[in-house]
Each structure stands twice: as C-alpha cells, then as structure tokens.
Scaffold this motif. Structure first.
Motif, PDB file in Angstrom:
ATOM      1  N   ASP A  78    -111.039 -73.008 -13.041  1.00 56.87           N
ATOM      2  CA  ASP A  78    -112.302 -73.479 -13.584  1.00 56.87           C
ATOM      3  C   ASP A  78    -113.391 -73.436 -12.520  1.00 56.87           C
ATOM      4  N   SER A 102    -112.549 -73.057 -17.687  1.00 58.18           N
ATOM      5  CA  SER A 102    -113.817 -73.619 -18.151  1.00 58.18           C
ATOM      6  C   SER A 102    -114.886 -73.568 -17.064  1.00 58.18           C
ATOM      7  N   ILE A 103    -116.131 -73.755 -17.499  1.00 59.12           N
ATOM      8  CA  ILE A 103    -117.265 -73.911 -16.598  1.00 59.12           C
ATOM      9  C   ILE A 103    -117.864 -75.283 -16.880  1.00 59.12           C
ATOM     10  N   ALA A 121    -116.414 -68.162 -19.978  1.00 58.92           N
ATOM     11  CA  ALA A 121    -115.270 -69.048 -19.765  1.00 58.92           C
ATOM     12  C   ALA A 121    -114.140 -68.466 -20.601  1.00 58.92           C
ATOM     13  N   ILE A 126    -117.696 -74.333 -21.997  1.00 64.01           N
ATOM     14  CA  ILE A 126    -118.824 -74.238 -21.084  1.00 64.01           C
ATOM     15  C   ILE A 126    -119.701 -75.468 -21.260  1.00 64.01           C
TER      16      ILE A 126
END
Length: 132
Positions: A78, A102-103, A121, A126
């Motif tokens: 991430d 994920s971001i 992502a 996101i």
C-alpha cells in the motif's frame, strides 16, 4: 549535480527511511522492501522526475515535493500517509501513484497538492485529500 540514478538505472537501496534533497536533476530510487519516505525535495530549474519505487511492503509517505513529475510505486503493498494531516505529495506538475494494494485509508487519506493526478490501486481502495 545531475541528480541520483536514471530512468534506466535507479539507485537500489535497502533502507528503512529515505530523506533526500536534490538541488538540480532527478531522483530515481528502487527499494527492495518496505520504505518510509521522510522528506524528499527535488529543486530543479528544468524538467525533472522524482521516481520512488518499492517492490515489496508498504510505501509510507512523509513529504515529497518537486516542481515537476512525481512517480510513487508500491508494487507489493500500500501507499500510506506517514505524516498525519500535512501534505504528502506536492508538485506543480503531474503525480502518478501506483499501489498493489490501497492508496491511503478512509481514516488517514493521502494529502496531495498537484496539478495532475493519476491513481491506481490494484487490489484495494483509494482515499485522497486534495488540497491547494
């Protein structure tokens, strides 16, 4: 100087935290595991690129600032906020972020101040807070 690394040959590192100031040129870093970006500043009078990539683990972002392009890549993890409510990414140019996961998170989104933003992502969500 002309910066650190090149698009073809990035500086390969295995550090916990990356702090860097580039007075003129670009920065290309490839980390082999999880990485925390403390403060990275690239001051360039001409077009420059800031490219920080890690291949496994999370990329925790403190503050990355430049007047041109920023590429942040966490291939196997991430991209997470590492400084709370302060800006994580600031550029008058383009910022492109890619995460295998994920971001940001809903509780702690990545704070960005950019002209153009590209986000991917791969298997996660996101969460971005765009400030200006």
């Amino acid at each position: 100087g002309r910066g650190v690394g090149t698009a073809c040959v990035a500086l390969e590192t295995q550090v916990g935290t990356l702090n860097a100031t580039i007075a003129n040129g670009s920065l290309f870093v490839k980390e082999v595991d999880a990485l925390t970006i403390g403060t990275v500043t690239v001051c360039a009078l001409t077009a420059s690129t800031t490219n920080i990539e890690n291949t496994t683990g999370d990329l925790t972002v403190g503050c990355v600032t430049t007047s041109a392009q920023i590429f942040l890549t966490a291939t196997g993890g991430d991209i997470v906020d590492g400084n709370g409510a302060a800006r994580n990414v600031k550029t008058f140019g383009t910022a492109t972020l890619f995460a295998g996961g994920s971001i940001g998170t809903p509780a702690n989104p990545l704070d960005v101040d950019v002209n153009v933003l590209g986000l991917t992502a791969n298997t996660g969500s996101i969460a971005i807070d765009a400030v200006s």
